[in-house]
Enzyme design. Structure first.
Site, PDB file in Angstrom:
ATOM      1  N   LYS A  13       0.855  -1.228  -0.026  1.00 24.62           N
ATOM      2  CA  LYS A  13       0.027   0.117   0.037  1.00 24.62           C
ATOM      3  C   LYS A  13       0.816   1.141  -0.090  1.00 24.62           C
ATOM      4  O   LYS A  13       0.583   2.329  -0.631  1.00 24.62           O
ATOM      5  CB  LYS A  13      -0.875   0.115   1.307  1.00 24.62           C
ATOM      6  N   ARG A  88      -9.765   2.363   9.022  1.00 28.79           N
ATOM      7  CA  ARG A  88      -9.420   0.898   9.142  1.00 28.79           C
ATOM      8  C   ARG A  88     -10.436   0.171  10.071  1.00 28.79           C
ATOM      9  O   ARG A  88     -10.558  -0.924  10.273  1.00 28.79           O
ATOM     10  CB  ARG A  88      -7.964   0.734   9.944  1.00 28.79           C
ATOM     11  N   ARG A 127      10.922  -7.386   4.780  1.00 29.58           N
ATOM     12  CA  ARG A 127      10.834  -5.706   5.195  1.00 29.58           C
ATOM     13  C   ARG A 127      11.435  -5.649   6.377  1.00 29.58           C
ATOM     14  O   ARG A 127      12.091  -4.587   6.941  1.00 29.58           O
ATOM     15  CB  ARG A 127       9.328  -5.161   4.969  1.00 29.58           C
ATOM     16  N   ARG A 133      11.594  -1.976  10.862  1.00 32.71           N
ATOM     17  CA  ARG A 133      10.296  -1.394  11.435  1.00 32.71           C
ATOM     18  C   ARG A 133      10.122  -2.221  12.646  1.00 32.71           C
ATOM     19  O   ARG A 133      10.187  -3.338  12.493  1.00 32.71           O
ATOM     20  CB  ARG A 133       9.204  -1.480  10.664  1.00 32.71           C
ATOM     21  N   ARG A 144      -0.863  -8.261  13.560  1.00 33.91           N
ATOM     22  CA  ARG A 144      -1.597  -7.255  12.633  1.00 33.91           C
ATOM     23  C   ARG A 144      -2.551  -7.899  11.441  1.00 33.91           C
ATOM     24  O   ARG A 144      -3.420  -7.055  11.176  1.00 33.91           O
ATOM     25  CB  ARG A 144      -0.354  -6.410  11.849  1.00 33.91           C
TER      26      ARG A 144
HETATM   27  P1  AMP Z   1       0.729   0.998   8.563  1.00 32.32           P
HETATM   28  O1  AMP Z   1       2.153   1.900   8.377  1.00 32.32           O
HETATM   29  O2  AMP Z   1      -0.524   1.587   7.887  1.00 32.32           O
HETATM   30  O3  AMP Z   1       1.008  -0.363   8.452  1.00 32.32           O
HETATM   31  O4  AMP Z   1       0.378   1.415  10.341  1.00 32.32           O
HETATM   32  C1  AMP Z   1       1.269   0.835  11.124  1.00 32.32           C
HETATM   33  C2  AMP Z   1       0.368   0.950  12.674  1.00 32.32           C
HETATM   34  O5  AMP Z   1       0.031   2.377  12.948  1.00 32.32           O
HETATM   35  C3  AMP Z   1      -0.615  -0.089  12.630  1.00 32.32           C
HETATM   36  O6  AMP Z   1      -0.396  -1.228  12.968  1.00 32.32           O
HETATM   37  C4  AMP Z   1      -1.426   0.725  13.681  1.00 32.32           C
HETATM   38  O7  AMP Z   1      -0.814   0.473  14.928  1.00 32.32           O
HETATM   39  C5  AMP Z   1      -1.367   2.072  13.563  1.00 32.32           C
HETATM   40  N1  AMP Z   1      -2.338   2.776  12.452  1.00 32.32           N
HETATM   41  C6  AMP Z   1      -2.135   3.184  11.473  1.00 32.32           C
HETATM   42  N2  AMP Z   1      -3.271   3.630  10.825  1.00 32.32           N
HETATM   43  C7  AMP Z   1      -4.279   3.355  11.836  1.00 32.32           C
HETATM   44  C8  AMP Z   1      -5.732   3.483  11.841  1.00 32.32           C
HETATM   45  N3  AMP Z   1      -6.470   3.930  10.898  1.00 32.32           N
HETATM   46  N4  AMP Z   1      -6.241   3.205  12.898  1.00 32.32           N
HETATM   47  C9  AMP Z   1      -5.677   2.569  13.941  1.00 32.32           C
HETATM   48  N5  AMP Z   1      -4.285   2.485  13.978  1.00 32.32           N
HETATM   49  C10 AMP Z   1      -3.602   2.828  12.776  1.00 32.32           C
END
Ligand code: AMP
Length: 194
Positions: A13, A88, A127, A133, A144
């Site tokens: 994404k 989400r 990754r 990360r 996740r």
């Molecule tokens: P991502 O980079 O989109 O995979 O997001 C990394 C982490 O940020 C996720 O695993 C959540 O802990 C938090 N996070 C990102 N976006 C959201 C969201 N819309 N709602 C809740 N937690 C989020």
């Protein structure tokens, strides 16, 4: 264009969001990136969310929604945006609708990137080695994925029932996936709404 990109962790994404945003001339807004930069900068928001992000859970809707509300009010998002990682949860879908409705706007299209689950774990483990990360170890990755399946995958039905969903396979080279996304999105806008 007001675009949302959905897909499980590791579907690509972030990479595709940056490319699509450039293609369509809109800012890419990643809630994960905003959380990570707050954590790195040691802000109050960062301190609030660090444990949750590291454990692979979802940050509470109130925190996330407030952050997105503020970000979408910035001038660069006025003419459109690409949201990566938001909404989400069902409550976040409702919040996004409310935020946009106050400006007489709505989401135009939702692109879902689909990838086979085993391929996803393999990608995320890779990754973890290259990007470092803190939420990319195998246990957290599985957590996740589970949270995604339970809370976020159902959003495709919500947007599907509105006729806004475009599904694209996220396998193959990065350029290939971008081309597939662009042609599916362009076809969506060109074609009749279901
Ligand atoms: P991502 O980079 O989109 O995979 O997001 C990394 C982490 O940020 C996720 O695993 C959540 O802990 C938090 N996070 C990102 N976006 C959201 C969201 N819309 N709602 C809740 N937690 C989020």
């Amino acid at each position: 264009m007001r675009l949302v990109i959905l897909g499980p962790p590791g579907a690509g994404k972030g990479t595709q969001a940056a490319r699509l945003a450039q293609h369509y001339g809109v800012p890419a807004i990643s809630t994960g990136d905003i959380f990570r930069s707050n954590i790195a900068a040691g802000t109050e928001l960062g301190a609030q969310v660090q444990e949750i992000v590291d454990a692979g859970g979802y940050v509470p809707d109130e925190i996330t929604n407030t952050m997105v509300r503020e970000r979408l009010a910035q001038p660069d998002a006025e003419g459109g945006f690409l949201l990566d990682g938001f909404p989400r949860t069902r409550a976040q879908v409702d919040e996004l609708d409310t935020i946009l409705a106050q400006w007489g706007q709505a989401v135009d299209v939702v692109a879902e990137l689909t990838v086979d689950p085993d391929e996803l774990v393999a990608r995320l483990v890779r990754r973890a080695h290259t990007d470092g990360r803190s939420d990319d170890n195998e246990d957290v990755i599985r957590r996740r994925q589970k949270v995604y399946e339970e809370q976020t995958a159902p959003l495709t039905d919500v947007y599907g029932s509105r006729g806004l969903l475009v599904r694209v396979e996220g396998v193959g080279g990065v350029d290939e996936v971008t081309a597939r996304l662009v042609s599916a999105l362009d076809a969506h806008f060109a074609g009749p709404r279901p």
